[in-house]
Write an enzyme that holds these catalytic residues in place. Structure first.
Site, short mmCIF file in Angstrom:
data_model
loop_
_atom_site.label_atom_id
_atom_site.label_comp_id
_atom_site.label_asym_id
_atom_site.label_seq_id
_atom_site.Cartn_x
_atom_site.Cartn_y
_atom_site.Cartn_z
N SER A 234 -0.57 4.08 0.80
CA SER A 234 -1.29 5.00 1.71
C SER A 234 -0.37 5.60 2.78
O SER A 234 -0.47 6.80 3.05
CB SER A 234 -2.47 4.29 2.37
OG SER A 234 -3.42 3.96 1.40
N LYS B 243 -13.72 -4.39 4.05
CA LYS B 243 -14.60 -3.25 3.76
C LYS B 243 -16.06 -3.53 4.11
O LYS B 243 -16.78 -2.62 4.51
CB LYS B 243 -14.48 -2.85 2.29
CG LYS B 243 -13.21 -2.08 1.96
CD LYS B 243 -13.27 -1.58 0.54
CE LYS B 243 -12.01 -0.82 0.18
NZ LYS B 243 -12.05 -0.23 -1.15
N SER C 40 0.82 -1.22 0.00
CA SER C 40 0.00 0.00 0.00
C SER C 40 0.85 1.26 0.00
O SER C 40 1.84 1.37 0.74
CB SER C 40 -0.91 0.00 1.23
OG SER C 40 -1.59 1.24 1.29
N ARG D 213 -17.19 -10.37 -15.48
CA ARG D 213 -16.83 -11.76 -15.81
C ARG D 213 -17.95 -12.71 -15.39
O ARG D 213 -18.34 -13.59 -16.14
CB ARG D 213 -15.53 -12.11 -15.07
CG ARG D 213 -15.08 -13.51 -15.25
CD ARG D 213 -13.75 -13.73 -14.57
NE ARG D 213 -13.85 -13.59 -13.11
CZ ARG D 213 -12.83 -13.74 -12.29
NH1 ARG D 213 -11.63 -14.02 -12.76
NH2 ARG D 213 -12.99 -13.60 -10.98
#
Ligand code: NAP
Length: 541
Positions: free
Chosen positions: A262, A309, A260, A393
């Site tokens: 971040s 998440k 990451s 997909r």
């Protein structure tokens, strides 16, 4: 000239020591001195790993020259034995012999492992601590359990510093280490940290829990312990010299998070806006582990990434409308009440770069993918009045998302027949390699391509679009915009967007250059192997 232990203790008082000790390695005297010469200007506290030298004692005269030339530097000598995780093959007595000679050479500090100290006679140990500042150290390469046990043994030996290094097998181990430091640092001069990728919290925050200093690697590739951050990362990214009790802690949590960007981006933003905060990379193997750390450290805010998440939503006291709409949260604030509040800034990350280029109402936008980010795109763009098409997909997932977001499903075979204002790649295809693409060239009938993949910066999709004269929006723009919103939520200040974009661009360039150099090295290796016949290679071994 010999000095008493108290003289040395005075010489190396904690307030005189920088917080960062940089480990220097080299296989012979010339190379270790050369490395030290290049590091000492920015790093006045160095650890010479004598155990990396093929002949530590023979190297000492050359090291003496370095020490005499740099009286401003504090230099620590370590000759860790192989049985304790180092490279020195000799006995405890031989280790002591090297350290005594290092003391005579002019090193101000030496590091001796507890196991070696236990194997030595007490007068031998006394002889060492009479001559030089002594760090008595203990390393646990397996876990962070029962730290008190080795520490009780260590406390029986007089030393200037007691260093306990364990291995983090989860994030909470950092909390265990920091509590241990808090309990003992009022009575003793302590150095403590956790090794391993998950140990970064203690490497940065340990100094405010009572660790007198911490260790950093000279560069990537020169680490002397697992999970060791580089000196540059500790100083420039994490600002180790200014971390204090008031420093607010933030982080990006996920599994994996190693790659990451971040931390680079958010720490740069905090520095730019003079916010006393540090942002860490939190490799959480479970949400439970993460939440325990959030409570105990305490952590003020989190960027949440895959795979948490959705799972984090259950833990939130309240959340903003985008989180509720998308069903996923990428930003957490820990309120003063200790409760967690959730936000979704992915939506802004997609909408803002597009709004900077066009009025979204009435535009035709194709989203490729039907995962978390595609959801944010579908709901966010629909709310702005765009006509959104989803392909994926697995068609059922695209159909389901289209139903929920009141957008349209489009079969992949129909894509080439249609034209769009924007095509958004919301799949990982193209990530980490320049060969794959989620759509073929003939399917790119569009004014803009927005590739949410940002590593590499130039994906195959972006290159294909450019070649067709299509305007491109790199994934970096989403990354910066979602981060900018996070910064604003956490600090209440406008985010320094240009600075954030600049540091991420530079970090991506650095990474690409490192990868290219790595590729060249492995190609050269292959070429050498080809040039040397198989038989000769066998003989060399
Ligand atoms: P996700 O929830 O796992 O969804 C991935 C989507 O990509 C699914 O629709 C999946 O299709 C599809 N997919 C995966 N592999 C594929 C393949 N080989 N060929 C075709 N389709 C494939 O992931 P996400 O959180 O939405 O993230 C998607 C991507 O967005 C990430 O990989 C990342 O590169 C990018 N991203 C960028 C930012 C940024 O700031 N720029 C932020 C977050 C994410 P199925 O339904 O068939 O499995």
């Amino acid at each position: 000239m010999r000095a008493s232990a108290s003289t040395y203790a005075a010489r190396i008082r904690r307030f005189r020591l920088p917080r960062l000790c940089v480990a220097v390695i080299g296989s012979d005297a010339s190379s270790i001195v050369e490395r030290a010469e290049s590091l000492v200007r920015d790093n006045p506290f160095l650890e010479f790993r004598l155990d990396y030298l093929s002949q530590p004692v023979a190297a000492l005269p050359k090291l003496k020259n370095f020490l005499e030339m740099h009286p401003e530097a504090t230099v620590l000598a370590t000759c860790r034995r192989a049985v304790n995780g180092g490279r020195f093959r000799g006995s405890a007595e031989a280790e002591l012999g090297v350290l005594l000679k290092a003391a005579d050479t002019g090193f101000q500090l030496v590091d001796l492992e507890l196991q070696s100290a236990k194997a030595l006679k007490s007068d031998a140990l006394q002889k060492l601590s009479d001559r030089v500042g002594l760090i008595l150290s203990y390393h646990n390469f397996r876990n962070t359990k029962k730290l008190e046990e080795p520490f009780d043994e260590m406390s029986e030996c007089p030393a200037d510093f007691y260093k306990i290094v364990s291995t983090a097998t989860n994030l909470y181990d950092n909390v265990v280490m920091m509590k241990f430091l808090e309990e003992n640092s009022a009575k003793h001069e302590m150095v403590g940290l956790c090794m391993g990728e998950q140990g970064i919290i203690s490497r940065v925050l340990g100094v405010r829990a009572g660790s007198v200093f911490t260790f950093g690697a000279a560069t990537r590739g020169e680490e002397t312990a697992p999970g060791q951050a580089t000196a540059m990362e500790l100083r420039d990214t994490y600002r180790i010299e200014t971390v204090d009790a008031a420093t607010q802690v933030y982080g990006v949590a996920g599994d994996p998070v190693e790659q990451s960007l971040s931390p680079v981006m958010m720490n740069a933003a905090f520095r730019r806006e003079t916010v006393n905060a540090v942002y860490l990379s939190l490799h959480a193997k479970s949400l439970k582990d993460l939440l325990a750390c959030v409570r105990d450290i305490p952590i003020r805010g989190l960027s949440i990434t895959m795979p948490y998440k959705q799972e984090i939503v259950e833990e939130l006291e309240n959340s903003d409308p985008p989180t509720r709409l998308v069903g996923a949260c990428n930003t957490v604030v820990r309120g003063v009440d200790g409760k967690l509040y959730g936000f979704n800034t992915d939506m802004a990350g997609i909408v803002v770069p597009l709004e900077q280029r066009m009025h979204l109402a009435g535009t035709r936008i194709l989203v490729v993918g039907a995962g978390g980010v595609a959801r944010a795109a579908a709901f966010g763009l629909k709310a702005k009045g765009a006509e959104v098409f989803i392909t994926n997909r697995t068609p059922e997932k695209a159909q389901s998302l289209a139903r929920q977001s009141k957008t349209k499903y489009i079969k992949r075979s129909e894509v080439a027949k249609q034209s769009f204002d924007v095509i958004i790649n919301a799949t990982p295809v193209g990530m980490g390699n320049g060969k794959q693409t989620p759509l073929e060239e003939k399917e790119l009938n569009t004014k803009y391509v927005f590739d949410l993949v940002y590593v590499p910066a130039e994906t195959r999709l972006i290159k294909m679009a450019r070649a067709k004269g299509i305007q491109v929006i790199p994934g970096l723009e989403m990354f910066v915009q979602q981060g900018a919103r996070q910064f604003e939520i956490w600090t209440g200040k406008p985010a320094p967007v240009a600075e954030m974009a600049y540091v991420v661009t530079k970090a991506l360039e650095r990474r690409a250059a490192e990868e290219a150099a790595e590729g060249r090295r492995s190609l050269a290796g292959k070429a050498t192997r080809k040039a040397v016949p198989k038989k000769a290679r066998k003989e060399r071994r």
